[in-house]
Design an enzyme around this catalytic site. Structure first.
Site, mmCIF file in Angstrom:
data_model
loop_
_atom_site.group_PDB
_atom_site.id
_atom_site.type_symbol
_atom_site.label_atom_id
_atom_site.label_comp_id
_atom_site.label_asym_id
_atom_site.label_seq_id
_atom_site.Cartn_x
_atom_site.Cartn_y
_atom_site.Cartn_z
ATOM 1 N N ARG A 175 -0.583 -9.262 13.317
ATOM 2 C CA ARG A 175 -1.162 -8.196 12.493
ATOM 3 C C ARG A 175 -2.141 -8.777 11.472
ATOM 4 O O ARG A 175 -3.150 -8.154 11.149
ATOM 5 C CB ARG A 175 -0.050 -7.388 11.809
ATOM 6 C CG ARG A 175 0.799 -6.623 12.825
ATOM 7 C CD ARG A 175 2.049 -6.041 12.209
ATOM 8 N NE ARG A 175 1.761 -4.889 11.402
ATOM 9 C CZ ARG A 175 2.458 -4.510 10.329
ATOM 10 N NH1 ARG A 175 3.502 -5.227 9.936
ATOM 11 N NH2 ARG A 175 2.126 -3.439 9.665
ATOM 12 N N ARG A 200 -9.113 1.102 9.248
ATOM 13 C CA ARG A 200 -8.817 -0.289 9.585
ATOM 14 C C ARG A 200 -9.934 -0.951 10.370
ATOM 15 O O ARG A 200 -9.825 -2.135 10.696
ATOM 16 C CB ARG A 200 -7.543 -0.342 10.423
ATOM 17 C CG ARG A 200 -6.256 -0.655 9.629
ATOM 18 C CD ARG A 200 -5.121 -0.559 10.624
ATOM 19 N NE ARG A 200 -3.934 -1.290 10.332
ATOM 20 C CZ ARG A 200 -2.848 -0.756 9.749
ATOM 21 N NH1 ARG A 200 -2.864 0.472 9.310
ATOM 22 N NH2 ARG A 200 -1.762 -1.475 9.607
ATOM 23 N N LYS A 259 0.833 -1.208 0.000
ATOM 24 C CA LYS A 259 0.000 0.000 0.000
ATOM 25 C C LYS A 259 0.868 1.257 0.000
ATOM 26 O O LYS A 259 0.625 2.186 -0.759
ATOM 27 C CB LYS A 259 -0.926 0.021 1.230
ATOM 28 C CG LYS A 259 -1.857 -1.163 1.337
ATOM 29 C CD LYS A 259 -2.821 -1.015 2.511
ATOM 30 C CE LYS A 259 -2.177 -1.020 3.869
ATOM 31 N NZ LYS A 259 -1.627 -2.343 4.271
ATOM 32 N N ARG A 309 13.044 -9.294 3.895
ATOM 33 C CA ARG A 309 13.507 -7.986 4.393
ATOM 34 C C ARG A 309 14.513 -8.195 5.527
ATOM 35 O O ARG A 309 15.520 -7.503 5.609
ATOM 36 C CB ARG A 309 12.331 -7.153 4.896
ATOM 37 C CG ARG A 309 11.592 -6.414 3.792
ATOM 38 C CD ARG A 309 10.689 -5.312 4.350
ATOM 39 N NE ARG A 309 9.582 -5.814 5.156
ATOM 40 C CZ ARG A 309 8.398 -6.200 4.655
ATOM 41 N NH1 ARG A 309 8.176 -6.150 3.363
ATOM 42 N NH2 ARG A 309 7.441 -6.632 5.447
ATOM 43 N N ARG A 324 11.435 -2.384 10.975
ATOM 44 C CA ARG A 324 10.557 -1.815 11.992
ATOM 45 C C ARG A 324 10.392 -2.804 13.141
ATOM 46 O O ARG A 324 10.505 -4.009 12.955
ATOM 47 C CB ARG A 324 9.189 -1.545 11.358
ATOM 48 C CG ARG A 324 9.080 -0.189 10.712
ATOM 49 C CD ARG A 324 7.919 -0.109 9.764
ATOM 50 N NE ARG A 324 6.673 -0.692 10.241
ATOM 51 C CZ ARG A 324 5.560 -0.699 9.532
ATOM 52 N NH1 ARG A 324 5.535 -0.140 8.344
ATOM 53 N NH2 ARG A 324 4.471 -1.239 10.007
#
Ligand code: AMP
Length: 190
Positions: A146, A88, A13, A127, A135
């Site tokens: 999440r 959300r 996004k 990543r 993060r």
């Protein structure tokens, strides 16, 4: 134009929102970025949000509704914005509709980026393997939390916008330039 980029964590996004800012001049309104900026600045909003964010939970609706309304009233949003990571929850979506209606505006389009859970997980793993700065909430364990939150609280927002006939779905597993092309062709076809 006001549009919502919708999809699970790590769907891309933010990447697409930044491209829309560059190509269409629509500011990216990312509640996640705003909250991380608040943490970095050490504000009380940041302090109260950090623990929730680190464990992959949502911060309270009133918190994000407040920061979005304040941001949307900045002059650069006069011609619209790209909402990234907001709304959300159904309560956030309803609040957003009310906030825009008060200003004579509305959500024009919701772009859904569809990405399988396994792909999201492998993106986080690569990543981390790449060794770049990650993060606090960017690890396989927190991603699972999440995703749970996404299916429980956020996915229903899609039905809310479907009922308004506003959702266009894209394959978010394609390479970034192809997703960008899909987004552009949808916007150009409006
Ligand atoms: P993001 O950068 O969009 O992935 O958001 C990172 C974290 O910030 C989320 O896991 C939540 O803890 C919090 N957050 C961001 N946007 C929202 C929102 N609209 N509602 C509630 N919490 C949010």
């Amino acid at each position: 134009m006001n549009l919502v980029l919708f999809g699970p964590p790590g769907a891309g996004k933010g990447t697409q929102a930044k491209i829309l800012t560059e190509t269409r001049g629509l500011p990216q309104l990312s509640t996640g970025d705003m909250l991380r900026a608040a943490i970095a600045a050490g504000t009380s909003l940041g302090l109260s949000s950090k623990a929730l964010m680190d464990k992959g939970a949502l911060v309270p609706d009133e918190t994000v509704i407040g920061i979005i309304a304040e941001r949307y009233d900045q002059p650069d949003c006069a011609t619209g914005a790209v909402f990234d990571g907001f709304p959300r929850t159904i309560a956030q979506a309803e609040a957003l509709d009310r906030m825009l209606a008060k200003r004579g505006k509305k959500i024009d389009l919701v772009l859904e980026l569809k990405v399988d859970d396994a792909v999201l997980l492998s993106r986080v793993e690569s990543r981390i393997a790449a060794g770049g700065p990650v993060r606090a909430d960017d690890n396989p364990e927190t991603l699972k939390k999440r995703l749970e939150v996404y299916y429980q609280s956020t996915a229903p927002v899609l039905a809310f916008y479907r009922a308004q006939g506003k959702v266009k779905t894209m394959d978010g597993m394609k390479p970034i330039p192809e997703v960008t092309k899909q987004v552009a062709s949808i916007l150009d076809g409006l």
